[in-house]
Design an enzyme around this catalytic site. Sequence first.
Site, PDB file in Angstrom:
ATOM      1  N   GLU A  47      39.532  37.159  37.883  1.00  0.00           N
ATOM      2  CA  GLU A  47      40.131  38.476  38.080  1.00  0.00           C
ATOM      3  C   GLU A  47      41.075  38.785  36.914  1.00  0.00           C
ATOM      4  O   GLU A  47      41.757  37.897  36.384  1.00  0.00           O
ATOM      5  CB  GLU A  47      40.934  38.446  39.386  1.00  0.00           C
ATOM      6  N   LYS A 127      37.930  46.256  43.904  1.00  0.00           N
ATOM      7  CA  LYS A 127      38.570  45.446  44.936  1.00  0.00           C
ATOM      8  C   LYS A 127      38.939  46.252  46.174  1.00  0.00           C
ATOM      9  O   LYS A 127      39.589  47.298  46.087  1.00  0.00           O
ATOM     10  CB  LYS A 127      39.808  44.778  44.333  1.00  0.00           C
ATOM     11  N   CYS A 172      39.626  38.023  44.473  1.00  0.00           N
ATOM     12  CA  CYS A 172      40.892  37.442  44.917  1.00  0.00           C
ATOM     13  C   CYS A 172      41.124  37.563  46.423  1.00  0.00           C
ATOM     14  O   CYS A 172      40.484  36.891  47.205  1.00  0.00           O
ATOM     15  CB  CYS A 172      42.042  38.039  44.112  1.00  0.00           C
TER      16      CYS A 172
END
Length: 311
Positions: A47, A127, A172
């Site tokens: 990330e 995300k 993440c």
Amino acid sequence: MARVITVGAAQLGPIARSDSRARVVERLIAHLREAKRMGCDLVVFPELALTTFFPRWYMTDQAEIDSFFEREMPGPETQPLFDEARLLRLGFSLGYAELTEQDGRPARFNTSILVDRDGRIIGKYRKVHLPGHREHEPWRRFQHLEKRYFDVSDTGFRVWRAFDGILGMCICNDRRWPETYRVMGLQGAEMILLGYNTPVHNPPAPDHDNLSLFHNQLVMQAGAYQNGCWVVGVAKAGDEENVPMIGGTQIIAPSGMTVAATRGDGDELAVAACDLDACASYKTTTFNFAVHRMPQHYGLITERKGAEPPP
């Protein structure tokens, strides 16, 4: 014939706030060259791989904030990475901060892309699960302002047919939520590519600090096993701007077993030959969704004599 894809999980050590894109791209290219030497087909980067983890600072100058974002991909500073990958005939996945425009206004996402062996972007994910907080909280040792700096995904969880398989991406904090893996699992995902930047210290819950690596491995292994797919989890590791990051880069089989992992907290490549056909052993037996999964019953409440009604 088995469908084997050799994957390089390209962990990065710390990136300083002062590091240039060019310097970081040189490190990524070094990973590509090592991956080629080790016979890889696909390299997975973390990330926000092009910069330090900038949400740890509270900033009010929008120009300063936007200096961490990419306005195009590839751009002048990232084109050498694409050129090298094309030359080496390697695919890669890359996490970065994306600045674009939607409906006439700026939009900013925590993004990951999938690039094929020809250097073409074939998949993009933004995300979904943004952690942290939105306003400045001075009591913290460092900030975690993803909710302030990023918009929530408009892509959702998708999969792409690539590298002779079905691949998905997440980023993440997404890894902590079972829905992440299940939504892609329901689309037939055989491999999920997952980059992260995770600090050891959790300011709202410091009692979790010594469990950070355990929780990291737990959620990725569970996601792999419960959906019969490979999971490639790749970290930004080490002490970055006085914030220790957990590392723990690993490649996890559909059995839930970790088959390759990094040992240190710097730039390091973990490599595994991943047989995508191994997914079938789980997708057609224990986790055969069509046969055993019963979502139509998930909302039913069985009344038991003497039991209190639900709130």
